[in-house]
Structure formats: C-alpha cells, structure tokens
Design an enzyme around this catalytic site. Sequence first.
Site, short mmCIF file in Angstrom:
data_model
loop_
_atom_site.label_atom_id
_atom_site.label_comp_id
_atom_site.label_asym_id
_atom_site.label_seq_id
_atom_site.Cartn_x
_atom_site.Cartn_y
_atom_site.Cartn_z
N TYR A 153 6.18 -14.82 -18.32
CA TYR A 153 6.67 -13.60 -17.67
C TYR A 153 8.07 -13.24 -18.19
O TYR A 153 8.34 -12.08 -18.53
CB TYR A 153 6.69 -13.86 -16.17
CG TYR A 153 7.08 -12.72 -15.28
CD1 TYR A 153 6.17 -11.71 -14.96
CD2 TYR A 153 8.36 -12.65 -14.72
CE1 TYR A 153 6.53 -10.67 -14.11
CE2 TYR A 153 8.72 -11.62 -13.88
CZ TYR A 153 7.81 -10.63 -13.57
OH TYR A 153 8.17 -9.60 -12.72
N LYS A 157 9.14 -9.87 -20.19
CA LYS A 157 10.14 -8.96 -19.62
C LYS A 157 11.37 -8.88 -20.52
O LYS A 157 11.97 -7.82 -20.68
CB LYS A 157 10.52 -9.41 -18.21
CG LYS A 157 9.36 -9.34 -17.20
CD LYS A 157 8.82 -7.93 -17.04
CE LYS A 157 7.90 -7.78 -15.84
NZ LYS A 157 7.37 -6.41 -15.71
P1 NDP Z 1 2.34 -5.71 -7.35
O1 NDP Z 1 1.63 -6.97 -7.68
O2 NDP Z 1 2.58 -5.36 -5.92
O3 NDP Z 1 1.58 -4.47 -8.05
C1 NDP Z 1 1.23 -4.54 -9.40
C2 NDP Z 1 0.62 -3.21 -9.81
O4 NDP Z 1 0.20 -3.31 -11.19
C3 NDP Z 1 -0.60 -2.85 -9.00
O5 NDP Z 1 -0.65 -1.45 -8.83
C4 NDP Z 1 -1.76 -3.29 -9.90
O6 NDP Z 1 -2.90 -2.54 -9.57
C5 NDP Z 1 -1.19 -2.94 -11.28
N1 NDP Z 1 -1.79 -3.70 -12.38
C6 NDP Z 1 -1.78 -5.04 -12.58
N2 NDP Z 1 -2.47 -5.35 -13.69
C7 NDP Z 1 -2.92 -4.18 -14.22
C8 NDP Z 1 -3.71 -3.84 -15.35
N3 NDP Z 1 -4.18 -4.76 -16.20
N4 NDP Z 1 -3.99 -2.54 -15.59
C9 NDP Z 1 -3.53 -1.58 -14.73
N5 NDP Z 1 -2.78 -1.83 -13.66
C10 NDP Z 1 -2.49 -3.13 -13.39
O7 NDP Z 1 3.71 -5.76 -8.15
P2 NDP Z 1 5.18 -5.24 -7.78
O8 NDP Z 1 5.11 -3.88 -7.21
O9 NDP Z 1 5.87 -6.31 -7.07
O10 NDP Z 1 5.83 -5.19 -9.25
C11 NDP Z 1 5.82 -4.01 -10.04
C12 NDP Z 1 6.58 -4.31 -11.33
O11 NDP Z 1 7.90 -4.75 -11.01
C13 NDP Z 1 5.93 -5.40 -12.18
O12 NDP Z 1 6.08 -5.07 -13.54
C14 NDP Z 1 6.76 -6.62 -11.85
O13 NDP Z 1 6.75 -7.55 -12.89
C15 NDP Z 1 8.13 -6.01 -11.64
N6 NDP Z 1 9.02 -6.81 -10.83
C16 NDP Z 1 8.74 -7.09 -9.51
C17 NDP Z 1 9.61 -7.85 -8.75
C18 NDP Z 1 9.37 -8.14 -7.32
O14 NDP Z 1 10.20 -8.86 -6.73
N7 NDP Z 1 8.31 -7.66 -6.68
C19 NDP Z 1 10.84 -8.41 -9.33
C20 NDP Z 1 11.03 -8.05 -10.71
C21 NDP Z 1 10.16 -7.28 -11.40
P3 NDP Z 1 -4.42 -3.11 -9.75
O15 NDP Z 1 -4.41 -4.54 -9.29
O16 NDP Z 1 -5.27 -2.19 -8.96
O17 NDP Z 1 -4.69 -2.97 -11.23
#
Ligand code: NDP
Length: 246
Positions: A153, A157
Amino acid sequence: MTDQRVAIVTGASRGIGRAIATRLASDGRHVVCVARSQAPLDELVAEIQASGGAATAKPCDLSDFDATAKMIESVHEELGRLDILVNNAGITRDNLILRMTDEEWDGVIDTNLKSVFVACRAAARPMMRGKFGRIVNIASTSGLVGNSGQANYAAAKSGLTGFTKTIARELGGKGITANTVAPGFIQTDMTKDLPQPVIDGVKSMMAVRNLGTPEDIAACVAYATSDEAGFLTGQTIAVDGGMTMC
Ligand code: NDP
C-alpha cells in the site's frame, strides 16, 4: 455537451469517494460516480439528483485496465467533455513483508497505482482538447512516512506522489493541474475494524487529537479541482490532522 464541468470520481460508492462526489455535485459539477458495485452508485446518483445536482453512475472494475480506459472514453463521448478526474478508489491487503504474497502485492499495486496511470493517460487527451484539467490522486500518509504491514500500500501511494508530480510537469502548459491529497486516518469502512488501542495510538500522534471525516478530504479536493486552483500543481497535500507535518 453539458455546460457543467464534468468530474469523474472513482471509489464513489462509499467513504471518502462518496463525500467527494457529493461535494463536487453541490459545487455544480456533473459527477460521474465510479466503483464496482452498481447499487450504491445508483443510490448516490439518486441522492445527488434529488438535491438538484447532476450525476451519472458508471460501474467499472479499475483493476481491469481496458475497462478503465473505455470507461473514461465513454464519459467524454456521452457528456462531451472531461474536466476533473479524482482517482480515489483504493484497497488494502495488509501483511508483514515476510508473509506478503505476490497476490497481495500485485492486487494493491494494480488497483491503487496502475489503474491511476491508465485513467490519467486516457483523461489527458480530452482535457488537453478542452484546455483545462484538474487531476487529484488520493494517496495516503502511509506513502509519506511508511506503515508496518503496508509495504504494498505504501509503495503504491508513494508511487502516486512521484507519478503526479511528473504529469503535473508534462501537462501544466496545457491548462491541466495534478495534485496528490494524502489523507491521514479517516473514519470509513477502511479503518472501522482497527482495534481501539491502535486508534488511541493514532490519535495521540495527531496535533488535533482526532480522526478526520470524509468531508475533511472532500473540502480539500473541492478546492484543488476548482477553476481558481490553476496555480496549485505538483503538490502533495497531507490532510491528516497534523500527524506527519511533512
Ligand atoms: P473504502 O474502502 O471505504 O472505499 C473504497 C472505494 O473504492 C469504494 O467505493 C470501492 O467500491 C472502490 N473500489 C475498490 N476497489 C475498486 C476497483 N477495483 N474498481 C473500482 N472501484 C473500487 O475506502 P476509503 O473511503 O476509506 O478510502 C478512499 C481512498 O482514500 C483510498 O484510496 C484509500 O487508500 C485512501 N485513504 C484512506 C484513508 C482512511 O483512513 N480511510 C487514509 C489514507 C488514504 P466497490 O467496492 O464497490 O468497488
């Protein structure tokens, strides 16, 4: 062609992406909401439309690179323009380096890094034609300072920050900016299963002593994708409650 700026937000079905999509729609963008699962996208689009905004659902698995490129092209074909791309979708497959499998490594690199390259490459041409573009890639403080159990990860990133600086240089003369927003710990599905001692430890490392909300990240993305942010490019903006300060 719509008069509104068209914004693609990936990972819009929940968490940070959903907050970004909602915010951009309330700021007057036509938001194209992307994730794998159709039902939550339809629900989000209905919610945005009910509050007077414009939105379209585009289910797509971003780890399928052909499908990703086609999805971006179809948005341009159907709406006649593409102004904003927020690459937010991401996954974790945590493990210590000694135990990390090739599948865990490749899965995270494909979804969190390669899909962003494919999406930006497909978006660059329509943005150049429109002489305007705002790209925001959602990274993580893990990519800035590392995090045990997240070699895959953090590599993805961290890769995003160098990638984004490079495309900012390549595309800046065409009216296109590219920035990275690096969230700290945000309350979403991704962090909800962390044990309480871990959460307490994280809070103690933060200047503000609290986890962030998806709306905190959406506010930053709203500015970085606005028309007035044309002089902001190549930056990595950590929105982390003062955890890293780097
Ligand atoms: P969530 O796990 O809540 O949501 C992830 C989203 O990505 C969902 O909408 C999921 O939808 C979509 N997704 C995952 N894989 C795929 C794929 N192969 N194709 C299309 N869509 C995909 O994550 P967060 O909201 O917590 O995180 C959002 C971003 O922020 C990420 O990039 C994460 O790395 C980053 N981030 C988050 C942090 C946190 O504390 N939450 C901290 C730092 C960074 P579906 O499953 O329907 O495809």
